[in-house]
Design a protein around this motif. Structure first.
Motif, PDB file in Angstrom:
ATOM      1  N   LEU A 178       0.836  -1.199   0.000  1.00 20.40           N
ATOM      2  CA  LEU A 178       0.000   0.000   0.000  1.00 20.40           C
ATOM      3  C   LEU A 178       0.874   1.254   0.000  1.00 20.40           C
ATOM      4  O   LEU A 178       0.776   2.116   0.874  1.00 20.40           O
ATOM      5  CB  LEU A 178      -0.948   0.013   1.207  1.00 20.40           C
ATOM      6  N   ARG A 179       1.734   1.359  -0.996  1.00 16.41           N
ATOM      7  CA  ARG A 179       2.661   2.479  -1.067  1.00 16.41           C
ATOM      8  C   ARG A 179       2.078   3.683  -1.786  1.00 16.41           C
ATOM      9  O   ARG A 179       2.737   4.715  -1.887  1.00 16.41           O
ATOM     10  CB  ARG A 179       3.927   2.036  -1.809  1.00 16.41           C
ATOM     11  N   GLY A 180       0.862   3.552  -2.310  1.00 12.62           N
ATOM     12  CA  GLY A 180       0.302   4.617  -3.128  1.00 12.62           C
ATOM     13  C   GLY A 180      -0.393   5.723  -2.364  1.00 12.62           C
ATOM     14  O   GLY A 180      -1.016   6.586  -2.969  1.00 12.62           O
ATOM     15  N   GLY A 181      -0.289   5.732  -1.055  1.00  9.44           N
ATOM     16  CA  GLY A 181      -0.896   6.795  -0.259  1.00  9.44           C
ATOM     17  C   GLY A 181      -0.079   7.045   0.988  1.00  9.44           C
ATOM     18  O   GLY A 181       0.668   6.173   1.455  1.00  9.44           O
ATOM     19  N   ASP A 182      -0.195   8.245   1.544  1.00 11.67           N
ATOM     20  CA  ASP A 182       0.601   8.615   2.714  1.00 11.67           C
ATOM     21  C   ASP A 182      -0.129   8.413   4.035  1.00 11.67           C
ATOM     22  O   ASP A 182       0.495   8.464   5.095  1.00 11.67           O
ATOM     23  CB  ASP A 182       1.013  10.087   2.619  1.00 11.67           C
ATOM     24  N   ALA A 183      -1.436   8.209   3.997  1.00 18.72           N
ATOM     25  CA  ALA A 183      -2.218   8.155   5.226  1.00 18.72           C
ATOM     26  C   ALA A 183      -1.970   6.862   6.006  1.00 18.72           C
ATOM     27  O   ALA A 183      -1.702   5.805   5.424  1.00 18.72           O
ATOM     28  CB  ALA A 183      -3.702   8.277   4.906  1.00 18.72           C
ATOM     29  N   HIS A 280      -2.949  -4.785  13.591  1.00 16.89           N
ATOM     30  CA  HIS A 280      -1.531  -4.448  13.558  1.00 16.89           C
ATOM     31  C   HIS A 280      -1.273  -3.228  12.681  1.00 16.89           C
ATOM     32  O   HIS A 280      -2.157  -2.762  11.961  1.00 16.89           O
ATOM     33  CB  HIS A 280      -0.667  -5.653  13.149  1.00 16.89           C
ATOM     34  N   LEU A 281      -0.047  -2.725  12.762  1.00 18.87           N
ATOM     35  CA  LEU A 281       0.337  -1.456  12.157  1.00 18.87           C
ATOM     36  C   LEU A 281       0.914  -1.668  10.755  1.00 18.87           C
ATOM     37  O   LEU A 281       1.252  -2.798  10.381  1.00 18.87           O
ATOM     38  CB  LEU A 281       1.351  -0.759  13.060  1.00 18.87           C
ATOM     39  N   PRO A 282       1.058  -0.608   9.966  1.00 16.80           N
ATOM     40  CA  PRO A 282       1.512  -0.755   8.577  1.00 16.80           C
ATOM     41  C   PRO A 282       2.895  -1.382   8.414  1.00 16.80           C
ATOM     42  O   PRO A 282       3.170  -2.001   7.391  1.00 16.80           O
ATOM     43  CB  PRO A 282       1.492   0.681   8.047  1.00 16.80           C
ATOM     44  N   THR A 302      -9.607 -13.454   6.817  1.00 15.95           N
ATOM     45  CA  THR A 302      -9.696 -12.284   5.951  1.00 15.95           C
ATOM     46  C   THR A 302      -8.811 -11.175   6.480  1.00 15.95           C
ATOM     47  O   THR A 302      -8.631 -11.025   7.693  1.00 15.95           O
ATOM     48  CB  THR A 302     -11.151 -11.793   5.798  1.00 15.95           C
ATOM     49  N   ASP A 303      -8.232 -10.411   5.546  1.00 15.05           N
ATOM     50  CA  ASP A 303      -7.376  -9.261   5.852  1.00 15.05           C
ATOM     51  C   ASP A 303      -8.134  -7.991   5.484  1.00 15.05           C
ATOM     52  O   ASP A 303      -8.560  -7.838   4.335  1.00 15.05           O
ATOM     53  CB  ASP A 303      -6.082  -9.312   5.029  1.00 15.05           C
ATOM     54  N   LEU A 304      -8.247  -7.079   6.440  1.00 13.04           N
ATOM     55  CA  LEU A 304      -9.001  -5.841   6.234  1.00 13.04           C
ATOM     56  C   LEU A 304      -8.110  -4.653   6.586  1.00 13.04           C
ATOM     57  O   LEU A 304      -7.346  -4.711   7.555  1.00 13.04           O
ATOM     58  CB  LEU A 304     -10.246  -5.819   7.126  1.00 13.04           C
ATOM     59  N   ARG A 305      -8.236  -3.567   5.819  1.00  7.17           N
ATOM     60  CA  ARG A 305      -7.479  -2.349   6.111  1.00  7.17           C
ATOM     61  C   ARG A 305      -8.438  -1.175   6.269  1.00  7.17           C
ATOM     62  O   ARG A 305      -9.359  -1.008   5.467  1.00  7.17           O
ATOM     63  CB  ARG A 305      -6.462  -2.031   5.007  1.00  7.17           C
ATOM     64  N   PHE A 306      -8.161  -0.361   7.292  1.00  8.08           N
ATOM     65  CA  PHE A 306      -9.048   0.749   7.630  1.00  8.08           C
ATOM     66  C   PHE A 306      -8.291   2.077   7.652  1.00  8.08           C
ATOM     67  O   PHE A 306      -7.149   2.146   8.106  1.00  8.08           O
ATOM     68  CB  PHE A 306      -9.678   0.519   9.009  1.00  8.08           C
ATOM     69  N   HIS A 307      -8.985   3.112   7.175  1.00  2.60           N
ATOM     70  CA  HIS A 307      -8.483   4.485   7.223  1.00  2.60           C
ATOM     71  C   HIS A 307      -9.447   5.364   8.015  1.00  2.60           C
ATOM     72  O   HIS A 307     -10.649   5.076   8.109  1.00  2.60           O
ATOM     73  CB  HIS A 307      -8.385   5.073   5.808  1.00  2.60           C
ATOM     74  N   ASP A 308      -8.908   6.447   8.530  1.00  2.00           N
ATOM     75  CA  ASP A 308      -9.740   7.516   9.069  1.00  2.00           C
ATOM     76  C   ASP A 308     -10.500   8.149   7.900  1.00  2.00           C
ATOM     77  O   ASP A 308      -9.907   8.446   6.849  1.00  2.00           O
ATOM     78  CB  ASP A 308      -8.842   8.553   9.747  1.00  2.00           C
ATOM     79  N   ILE A 317      -5.091   8.360   0.640  1.00  2.00           N
ATOM     80  CA  ILE A 317      -5.035   6.904   0.744  1.00  2.00           C
ATOM     81  C   ILE A 317      -4.556   6.314  -0.582  1.00  2.00           C
ATOM     82  O   ILE A 317      -4.435   7.024  -1.585  1.00  2.00           O
ATOM     83  CB  ILE A 317      -6.414   6.325   1.111  1.00  2.00           C
ATOM     84  N   ASP A 318      -4.291   5.016  -0.579  1.00  3.13           N
ATOM     85  CA  ASP A 318      -3.903   4.311  -1.798  1.00  3.13           C
ATOM     86  C   ASP A 318      -5.167   3.965  -2.576  1.00  3.13           C
ATOM     87  O   ASP A 318      -5.840   2.976  -2.301  1.00  3.13           O
ATOM     88  CB  ASP A 318      -3.121   3.037  -1.441  1.00  3.13           C
ATOM     89  N   GLU A 319      -5.509   4.788  -3.544  1.00  2.40           N
ATOM     90  CA  GLU A 319      -6.763   4.653  -4.287  1.00  2.40           C
ATOM     91  C   GLU A 319      -6.868   3.322  -5.032  1.00  2.40           C
ATOM     92  O   GLU A 319      -7.966   2.867  -5.345  1.00  2.40           O
ATOM     93  CB  GLU A 319      -6.908   5.811  -5.284  1.00  2.40           C
ATOM     94  N   ARG A 320      -5.723   2.695  -5.323  1.00  2.00           N
ATOM     95  CA  ARG A 320      -5.756   1.423  -6.042  1.00  2.00           C
ATOM     96  C   ARG A 320      -6.529   0.356  -5.272  1.00  2.00           C
ATOM     97  O   ARG A 320      -7.026  -0.602  -5.865  1.00  2.00           O
ATOM     98  CB  ARG A 320      -4.334   0.932  -6.308  1.00  2.00           C
TER      99      ARG A 320
END
Length: 331
Positions: A178-183, A280-282, A302-308, A317-320
């Motif tokens: 997930l390198r396509g975003g800084d958040a 866990h953390l990035p 399942t693996d899930l990722r969450f953003h504010d 965020i990584d729009e991809r």
């Protein structure tokens, strides 16, 4: 390779003699247990553990019956493909060992084709699964842990099964992909069923973030002349073919001796039960173990990722990752 004992059960006699990775193994001297955090632990303590330990392993967050219903639903879709042992209940997820391992590895291993591949794709967009990952107990925990008013879950999730003797995911930290975003993002790994330490569940490198950040800095330095597209790809020419750090956890220290001053790495394992969730953390380094389950149980998770939501609205965020998984999507 050794079959391991199950932590917390009457036959628990401590750590296993070794833990098998996708390749290689880790000896008992380098193993420890993930710290368990009861679901009624004060949220301030959970948050402290998340950032101090680089993970928080919450026991019994989700109702067990809700998790097993998801397991039943998932494996019911594969009854006609030879994946399950004939005559067994789909909720048990018992692998049909008479089958060719390479045919039923799920996402991340083997090459399923035809109707079975379509079932894997469809499983990610079915309402039953979408309702499961929107479980109010899971989502409220994400918000409380991170002190967010509203969370956004990336649409690209990884609902995957791992058969005994099959392949799965090697060592990595999630920011690799997930390198396509800084958040900042938070990962939730949800075992869908019970998984003993030898059953293919996740194991974690203790205090590994400093090394992960050093590895990423090294990648970025060597990629300074890359195009933006190459820089955000986990499969650029600085990386392995599958994007992971290595398939053999015993090699991580040797491969990165120039970036780490640790004398000996320690790997943390767990006895996962339906209802548990690990956050866990990035840059938390982790891997799936090899599935050597003595009862031939298929690992499902399942693996899930969450953003504010604020970061989502700001476009950082990584729009991809805002699309459902499809084979060959390059992520």
């Amino acid at each position: 390779m050794a079959t391991v004992e199950v932590q917390g059960s009457p036959r628990d006699s401590g750590l296993p003699e070794s833990l098998s990775g996708i390749e290689g193994s880790v000896p008992r001297s380098q193993l420890g247990w993930l710290r368990c955090t009861p679901v009624d632990t004060p949220i301030t303590e959970m948050r402290r553990r998340l950032f101090q330990d680089e993970y928080v392993f919450v026991k019994g967050l989700l109702p067990r019956e809700d998790v097993l219903k998801m397991r039943q639903h998932y494996f019911s879709q594969f009854k006609g493909f030879g994946l399950l042992e004939p005559g067994t209940d789909p909720v048990d997820g018992i692998y049909n060992s008479a089958e060719d391992v390479s045919l039923h590895n799920g996402i991340g291993g083997g090459e399923p084709t035809g109707e079975e591949l379509q079932a894997l794709v469809t499983a990610h967009v079915q309402q039953h699964y979408l309702d499961f990952v929107a479980h109010p107990k899971l989502r409220s925990m994400v918000r409380e842990l991170m002190e967010w008013d509203e969370e956004v879950m990336l649409m690209r999730t990884m609902l995957r099964h791992n058969i005994p003797g099959g392949k799965s995911t090697g060592l990595h930290y999630d920011k690799l992909f997930l390198r396509g975003g800084d958040a900042f993002f938070l990962t939730a790994w949800v075992p869908i069923g019970d998984i003993a330490p030898g059953g293919g569940g996740l194991f974690y490198l203790e205090d590994g973030i400093e090394l992960a950040e050093a590895i990423e800095d090294d990648f970025n330095e060597r990629a300074k002349d890359f195009s933006l597209e190459e820089k955000i790809s986990a499969f650029n020419r600085n990386m392995t073919a599958t994007g992971v750090l290595t398939l053999d956890p015993s090699m991580l220290q040797e491969d990165n001796a120039h970036l780490s001053n640790k004398e000996k790495f320690k790997w943390l394992v767990a006895n996962y039960e339906a209802g548990d969730v690990v956050f866990h953390l990035p840059y938390t380094i982790h891997s799936a173990g090899a599935n050597r389950d003595s009862n031939n149980s298929i690992r499902l998770s399942t693996d899930l990722r969450f953003h504010d939501k604020k970061d989502f609205d700001a476009g950082t965020i990584d729009e991809r990752w805002m699309k459902y998984w499809t084979p060959g999507d390059g992520l």
